[in-house]
Design a protein around this motif. Structure first.
Motif, short mmCIF file in Angstrom:
data_model
loop_
_atom_site.label_atom_id
_atom_site.label_comp_id
_atom_site.label_asym_id
_atom_site.label_seq_id
_atom_site.Cartn_x
_atom_site.Cartn_y
_atom_site.Cartn_z
N LEU A 299 5.83 4.22 -15.85
CA LEU A 299 6.46 3.81 -14.56
C LEU A 299 5.53 4.22 -13.36
O LEU A 299 5.14 3.63 -12.52
N PHE A 300 5.42 5.73 -13.52
CA PHE A 300 4.77 6.19 -12.37
C PHE A 300 3.32 5.65 -12.21
O PHE A 300 2.56 5.20 -11.28
N GLN A 301 2.45 5.40 -13.46
CA GLN A 301 1.21 5.02 -13.82
C GLN A 301 0.99 3.59 -13.06
O GLN A 301 0.21 3.26 -12.03
N GLY A 302 2.30 2.64 -13.46
CA GLY A 302 2.36 1.34 -12.91
C GLY A 302 2.30 1.43 -11.50
O GLY A 302 1.86 0.54 -10.61
N LEU A 303 3.40 2.10 -10.94
CA LEU A 303 3.51 2.34 -9.47
C LEU A 303 2.31 2.67 -8.61
O LEU A 303 2.06 2.28 -7.76
N LEU A 304 1.70 3.51 -9.40
CA LEU A 304 0.37 4.17 -8.63
C LEU A 304 -0.67 2.99 -8.44
O LEU A 304 -1.22 2.72 -7.18
N LEU A 305 -0.64 2.15 -9.40
CA LEU A 305 -1.83 1.37 -9.32
C LEU A 305 -1.09 0.09 -8.32
O LEU A 305 -2.06 -0.41 -7.47
N PHE A 306 -0.08 -0.10 -8.36
CA PHE A 306 0.34 -1.28 -7.29
C PHE A 306 0.15 -0.66 -5.87
O PHE A 306 -0.37 -1.33 -5.09
N PHE A 307 0.58 0.74 -5.62
CA PHE A 307 0.42 1.21 -4.26
C PHE A 307 -1.09 1.25 -3.72
O PHE A 307 -1.55 0.76 -2.79
N VAL A 308 -2.16 1.67 -5.10
CA VAL A 308 -3.42 1.66 -4.54
C VAL A 308 -4.01 0.23 -4.01
O VAL A 308 -4.83 0.05 -3.11
N LEU A 309 -3.68 -0.61 -4.89
CA LEU A 309 -3.99 -2.22 -4.71
C LEU A 309 -3.44 -2.47 -3.25
O LEU A 309 -4.21 -3.22 -2.63
N GLY A 310 -2.42 -2.23 -3.17
CA GLY A 310 -1.46 -2.76 -1.79
C GLY A 310 -2.46 -2.00 -0.52
O GLY A 310 -2.58 -2.57 0.32
N CYS A 311 -2.74 -0.57 -0.62
CA CYS A 311 -3.32 0.19 0.19
C CYS A 311 -4.71 -0.41 0.67
O CYS A 311 -5.27 0.13 1.67
N ASP A 312 -5.32 -0.73 -0.43
CA ASP A 312 -7.03 -1.23 -0.30
C ASP A 312 -7.04 -2.35 0.85
O ASP A 312 -8.09 -2.51 1.43
N THR A 313 -5.81 -2.97 1.23
CA THR A 313 -5.75 -4.02 1.95
C THR A 313 -6.17 -3.39 3.27
O THR A 313 -6.90 -4.17 4.42
N LEU A 314 -5.87 -2.21 3.64
CA LEU A 314 -6.15 -1.46 5.00
C LEU A 314 -7.52 -1.37 5.27
O LEU A 314 -7.74 -1.37 6.13
N ILE A 315 -8.28 -1.35 4.18
CA ILE A 315 -9.76 -1.15 4.25
C ILE A 315 -10.42 -2.45 4.87
O ILE A 315 -11.32 -2.21 5.66
N HIS A 316 -10.03 -3.52 4.43
CA HIS A 316 -10.49 -4.92 4.79
C HIS A 316 -9.68 -5.51 6.02
O HIS A 316 -10.52 -6.30 6.67
N TYR A 317 -8.44 -5.12 6.23
CA TYR A 317 -7.80 -5.95 7.19
C TYR A 317 -7.01 -5.01 8.09
O TYR A 317 -6.60 -3.78 7.90
N ARG A 318 -6.54 -5.48 9.18
CA ARG A 318 -5.62 -4.82 10.26
C ARG A 318 -4.41 -5.54 10.02
O ARG A 318 -4.37 -6.65 9.87
N ILE A 319 -3.09 -4.66 9.72
CA ILE A 319 -2.15 -5.28 9.35
C ILE A 319 -1.14 -5.23 10.57
O ILE A 319 -1.21 -4.10 11.29
#
Lengths: 306, 361
Positions: free
Chosen positions: B328-348
């Motif tokens: 569960l932790f591993q899946g959540l971590l991947l989710f958050f990693v992918l979501g946070c990568d948006t910050l690199i390309h976009y202003r939210i």
């Protein structure tokens, strides 16, 4: 009920979850979104359906809960890929990993319990048709839903305005957006429909097919459903044919194992997976047909220009 | 309320570094909520999950043992994902590598020679690469979807291992247990230091990460991988072949997964069993993304994910929660990693209300 009927019935039971999950994903992919999390949504549907059926004593409520669980999971996917435009392939994988982990945790206390089975609904008169009546008209509600879904989705995609718009989005989200179509909203709805179908497909596994909870009980069926969508070249009727073909392969290998033909059980168990690869290869031999039918925006993120 | 994205003019270097840490932080917060929900003391739970395994020397060795396959596989996968080749069948390539690498110590167990171990490693890499060549060939030749074929081959590999270990390779002196004979001393991967259990697999992982970091940063090949990944068309104009890249990425990642497989079997297990991996091939996908597809980042990410395996076991013993929490932790971590990568390309931007100049999504 004679032997032939019994075998056909088991094939139909094995095909129903594949068909439902494939039809859902077909709509998702027609909108240009690739959700690889079918396995995760399905396994969440399975565990939720089983748990709710246990706690409420009603398999019907279980089925509804399974459907909703798949849908909730798909919204997670939608939020990441549609709102935050994260990579669809990676997010789909994340959904599967998360689903397998979470379902394992939820389901731990249910392992080994006898499950509730969803009752069949006999349709009067029609079920009296010789041979086919019992097969087609004395089935569980999820089976009926799967058939209605095929007909309904076929009508929706090719006969309705909304379906035309959805296909337009899938082929070119920028053009559709320029024409005033609400791309992200339509994709959210498609993704949620896919999630509901996958959740219900999972529910079928745990309250119809084998009424019990086993960890990872989807055993790759979500992935096979994804392959079926490609096999069907994004057409609902072909998904129906594909799902029943796969149902036949998986039931055939079970019978072969029971007969003990001297073929190792591991090889027979590998057959559905090998068949999936074979089917994908056969389909890709005809490159033109694949190119014509693949939604051109499939898997690409869309950020509206403001 | 809506969320609006605005493309940044250039990638945010701040968030490139920060986003994995934000994701880790969010995962910890989710962990606290989860433990509260389960009725456990979250501080105690997180301590036994993430700190306790780091407090003893033997568990640091365990950490290296678990991190080795994760890093080895993820480094290979990073080349795949950077070049837009979606190999998600590393688990299968791991298994086939272990299987082919074990031919010498299982079938030809009478041959005791210093040559055996190096040959085992080479066999394993060839086996893993050959298995990865199947989806690569189908993709390059027929344009068959590599995601689905590589994944289906995982199931096939698991069944093949099961059949081999229960059938022809079963230990004749093993009281009918489904396992092969134990590897002789000459076929066991040596330990890094004599006092601890960590074996050379971890060394291979570090070497692979360093070499690939150099290749990605400093060589034309690294440039080719990046260009073809971003646009196959642009790559073709530059004279790069996207077909050859399919083979390169798959064979490389397959070989590394195979090496990880034999290292685990020869260094940590010492024989083949029906199941030899707790899903390393899939967890490595998370490692690759958490490490932002950068070989050095992957080393750090591999250690963190290895910690979740150990933490799961530790938490099961000390506070009695199921080790399923790990997945569960591993899946959540991947989710958050992918979501946070948006910050690199976009202003939210959060937009309140729905009224907008006619082009609302």
């Amino acid at each position: 009920m004679d032997m032939t009927q019994a075998i056909i019935l088991t094939i139909m039971t094995a095909a129903t979850p594949l068909l439902l999950a494939a039809i859902g994903e077909l709509v998702v992919e027609r909108s240009g979104v690739l959700n690889l999390g079918v396995e995760g949504m399905m396994v969440m549907g399975a565990v939720t359906a089983f748990a709710v059926a246990q706690l409420t004593g009603s398999a019907g409520l279980g089925a509804i809960a399974g459907l909703l669980a798949g849908m909730v999971f798909s919204v997670l996917f939608g939020f990441l890929t549609l709102t935050l435009v994260a990579n669809q392939v990676a997010t789909g994988l994340a959904l599967t990993i998360l689903g397998l982990g979470l379902s394992g945790m939820i389901g731990e206390s249910f392992i080994g319990l006898p499950g509730l089975k969803l009752a069949t609904i006999e349709i009067p008169l029609l079920s009296d048709i010789p041979f086919f009546g019992r097969l087609l008209f004395d089935q569980d509600p999820i089976f009926y839903t799967s058939i209605v879904a095929v007909v309904g989705v076929n009508w929706f995609l090719f006969k309705s305005r909304a379906g035309l718009r959805l296909r337009a989005i899938g082929d070119s989200h920028s053009s559709a957006h320029a024409l005033g179509v609400k791309v992200v909203r339509a994709r959210y709805l498609a993704v949620m429909f896919g999630g509901a179908c996958a959740g219900l497909a999972g529910a079928h596994l745990s309250i119809v097919y084998t009424p019990q909870w086993v960890e990872n009980m989807t055993a790759g069926r979500g992935w096979i459903a994804l392959a079926l969508v490609v096999f069907a070249s994004w057409r609902p009727s072909r998904a129906l044919a594909g799902a029943y073909l796969f149902g036949a392969v998986s039931i055939g290998q079970l019978h072969a194992q029971a007969l003990g033909l001297g073929i190792s059980s591991q090889f027979l168990s590998a057959l559905p997976y090998l068949a999936t690869i074979a089917v994908l290869v056969i389909i890709s031999l005809n490159r033109r047909m694949t190119l014509i039918n693949t939604p051109a925006s499939l898997g690409k993120s869309f950020v509206p220009e403001r | 309320m809506r969320i609006e994205l605005k493309k940044r003019d250039s990638l945010s270097s701040l968030f490139s570094i920060l986003s994995p840490f934000i994701a880790l932080g969010l995962t910890l917060i989710a962990g606290v909520i989860l433990f509260l929900f389960l009725g456990k003391d979250p501080v105690k739970a997180l301590y036994s999950f993430f700190i306790e395994p780091l407090t003893e020397v033997w568990s640091l060795h365990e950490l290296a043992i678990k991190a080795a396959p994760l890093i080895l596989i993820a480094v290979g996968l990073s080349v795949c994902y950077r070049s837009n080749n979606w190999n998600i069948g590393a688990e299968g390539q791991f298994i086939i590598g272990a299987l082919v690498g074990s031919v010498l110590p299982v079938v030809f167990h009478g041959w005791e020679s210093p040559l055996v171990l190096p040959l085992m490693l080479i066999f394993a890499m060839i086996g893993g690469a050959a298995y990865a060549a199947i989806p690569a060939f189908l993709k390059a030749r027929l344009n068959t979807n590599e995601i689905l074929t590589s994944l289906m081959l995982v199931y096939v590999a698991q069944l093949l291992l099961d059949w081999t270990v229960r059938g022809p390779w079963r230990n004749p002196e093993g009281f009918n247990f489904p396992e092969t004979r134990n590897f002789g001393d000459y076929a066991v991967l040596p330990r890094i230091i004599e006092t601890g259990k960590a074996h050379w697999g971890f060394g291979f992982a570090l070497i692979a990460a360093l070499v690939l970091w150099f290749v990605m940063r400093r060589t034309l090949k690294g440039f080719e991988i990046t260009v073809l990944g971003q646009s196959a068309r642009a790559g073709r104009f530059a004279g790069f072949s996207d077909k050859k890249m399919v083979y390169f990425a798959f064979l490389l990642s397959g070989a590394l997964a195979g090496l990880a497989g034999i290292s685990e079997v020869s260094g940590a297990i010492g024989q083949l069993r029906p199941v030899i991996s707790p899903g390393y091939g899939f967890t490595a996908i998370i490692v690759a993304f958490l490490g932002r597809l950068n070989p050095l980042g992957i080393v750090a990410a591999g250690l963190i994910l290895a910690l979740t395996y150990l933490g799961g076991e530790a938490a099961q013993i000390s506070i009695g929660i199921t080790d399923k929490v790990t997945r569960l932790f591993q899946g959540l971590l991947l989710f958050f990693v992918l979501g946070c990568d948006t910050l690199i390309h976009y202003r939210i931007r959060l937009v309140l209300g729905t009224a907008h100049k006619g082009s609302a999504a």
